[in-house]
Design an enzyme around this catalytic site. Structure first.
Site, PDB file in Angstrom:
ATOM      1  N   HIS A   1       0.859  -1.182   0.000  1.00 18.66           N
ATOM      2  CA  HIS A   1       0.000   0.000   0.000  1.00 18.66           C
ATOM      3  C   HIS A   1       0.902   1.241   0.000  1.00 18.66           C
ATOM      4  O   HIS A   1       1.864   1.304   0.778  1.00 18.66           O
ATOM      5  CB  HIS A   1      -0.896  -0.014   1.240  1.00 18.66           C
ATOM      6  CG  HIS A   1      -1.791   1.175   1.309  1.00 18.66           C
ATOM      7  ND1 HIS A   1      -2.896   1.323   0.490  1.00 18.66           N
ATOM      8  CD2 HIS A   1      -1.730   2.305   2.062  1.00 18.66           C
ATOM      9  CE1 HIS A   1      -3.478   2.482   0.752  1.00 18.66           C
ATOM     10  NE2 HIS A   1      -2.804   3.099   1.701  1.00 18.66           N
TER      11      HIS A   1
ATOM     12  N   GLU B   1       9.781   4.122  -5.659  1.00 13.82           N
ATOM     13  CA  GLU B   1      11.153   3.587  -5.565  1.00 13.82           C
ATOM     14  C   GLU B   1      11.332   2.791  -4.270  1.00 13.82           C
ATOM     15  O   GLU B   1      11.974   1.738  -4.253  1.00 13.82           O
ATOM     16  CB  GLU B   1      12.188   4.731  -5.598  1.00 13.82           C
ATOM     17  CG  GLU B   1      12.367   5.315  -6.987  1.00 13.82           C
ATOM     18  CD  GLU B   1      13.145   6.635  -6.957  1.00 13.82           C
ATOM     19  OE1 GLU B   1      13.754   6.957  -5.918  1.00 13.82           O
ATOM     20  OE2 GLU B   1      13.122   7.327  -7.989  1.00 13.82           O
TER      21      GLU B   1
HETATM   22  C1  GAR Z   1       1.625   0.923  -6.345  1.00 17.49           C
HETATM   23  O1  GAR Z   1       1.966   2.224  -5.932  1.00 17.49           O
HETATM   24  C2  GAR Z   1       0.908   0.182  -5.231  1.00 17.49           C
HETATM   25  O2  GAR Z   1       1.379   0.518  -3.950  1.00 17.49           O
HETATM   26  C3  GAR Z   1      -0.497   0.689  -5.418  1.00 17.49           C
HETATM   27  O3  GAR Z   1      -0.683   0.710  -6.806  1.00 17.49           O
HETATM   28  C4  GAR Z   1       0.563   0.970  -7.447  1.00 17.49           C
HETATM   29  C5  GAR Z   1       0.786  -0.091  -8.488  1.00 17.49           C
HETATM   30  O4  GAR Z   1       1.909   0.227  -9.265  1.00 17.49           O
HETATM   31  N1  GAR Z   1      -1.435  -0.162  -4.772  1.00 17.49           N
HETATM   32  C6  GAR Z   1      -2.545   0.271  -4.205  1.00 17.49           C
HETATM   33  O5  GAR Z   1      -2.875   1.437  -4.201  1.00 17.49           O
HETATM   34  C7  GAR Z   1      -3.399  -0.802  -3.558  1.00 17.49           C
HETATM   35  N2  GAR Z   1      -4.436  -0.226  -2.790  1.00 17.49           N
HETATM   36  P1  GAR Z   1       2.626  -0.883 -10.130  1.00 17.49           P
HETATM   37  O6  GAR Z   1       1.534  -1.523 -11.008  1.00 17.49           O
HETATM   38  O7  GAR Z   1       3.607  -0.138 -10.960  1.00 17.49           O
HETATM   39  O8  GAR Z   1       3.248  -1.878  -9.209  1.00 17.49           O
END
Ligand code: GAR
Length: 207
Positions: free
Chosen positions: A114, A177
């Site tokens: 998260h 990051e």
């Molecule tokens: C990430 O920032 C993750 O923490 C967030 O979505 C993004 C996915 O990026 N998740 C949430 O908000 C879950 N509630 P990614 O597809 O590049 O890994």
């Protein structure tokens, strides 16, 4: 001696940058987990093409085909996980709420990342809310998933300073990051089995 590699599914909904950091980590020699399958609720998720190109088995279950029937979607998801012999499910930007049925079925075998320092800022738009609230530190959390959203024993957290010049975008880039650092570390701990859960605490145990 080679380590036992726990069979992991990564579930995504979008670009999959966390998934990529996990793929890279699990390819190191002594990593105690291997990604056996990547799944998505969105057939067009960019991360799926990346995983396919890396030779990883993939599936897509389009949640829109299920209408409001969340449990039917989750029964099919569960069947895909079982088919692939999955032992641990890793949510990486998987933007579907999971029902108590699924969460209980994968109890203590389901983890999520998260983009905030839980219990601060559960839910969406975490970077905007961090800036509006005026916090000076922000970050990301890896946690076990429980029936309540963004609540569950915390496995790892990473912090970033909030700069005066930040907007949500700049802040979010630095948080991402950090996510790419802490998710592989958290997966290493959980896949190794060298931890115990004590209430809301996840405590490392001796190897
Ligand atoms: C990430 O920032 C993750 O923490 C967030 O979505 C993004 C996915 O990026 N998740 C949430 O908000 C879950 N509630 P990614 O597809 O590049 O890994």
């Amino acid at each position: 001696m080679s380590v036992y590699r726990k069979k992991v599914a990564v579930l995504i909904s979008g670009r999959g940058s966390n998934m990529i950091s996990l793929i890279n980590a699990t390819r190191t020699a002594d990593f105690p987990a291997e990604i056996v399958v990547v799944g998505s609720n969105r057939p067009d998720a960019a991360g799926l093409s990346y995983a396919r190109n890396e030779g990883i088995a993939c599936f897509a279950l389009d949640h829109k085909q299920y209408g409001k029937d969340r449990e039917a979607f989750e029964r099919d998801l569960d069947a895909k996980l079982e088919e692939n012999g999955v032992e641990l499910v890793v949510l990486a930007g998987f933007m579907r709420l999971l029902t108590p049925w699924f969460v209980n079925r994968w109890h203590n075998r389901l983890i999520n990342i998260h983009p905030a320092l839980l219990p601060a800022f559960p839910g969406l738009d975490t970077h905007e809310r961090a800036i509006e609230t005026g916090v000076k530190v922000h970050g990301a959390t890896v946690h076990f998933v429980t029936a309540e959203m963004d609540v569950g024993p915390i496995i790892a957290q990473g912090i970033v300073q909030v700069e005066d010049t930040d907007d949500a975008n700049r802040l979010g880039t630095r948080v991402l990051e950090i996510e790419h650092q802490i998710y592989p570390q958290a997966l290493r701990l959980i896949a190794s089995g060298n931890y115990r859960i004590h209430g809301m605490r996840v405590l490392a145990t001796d190897k």
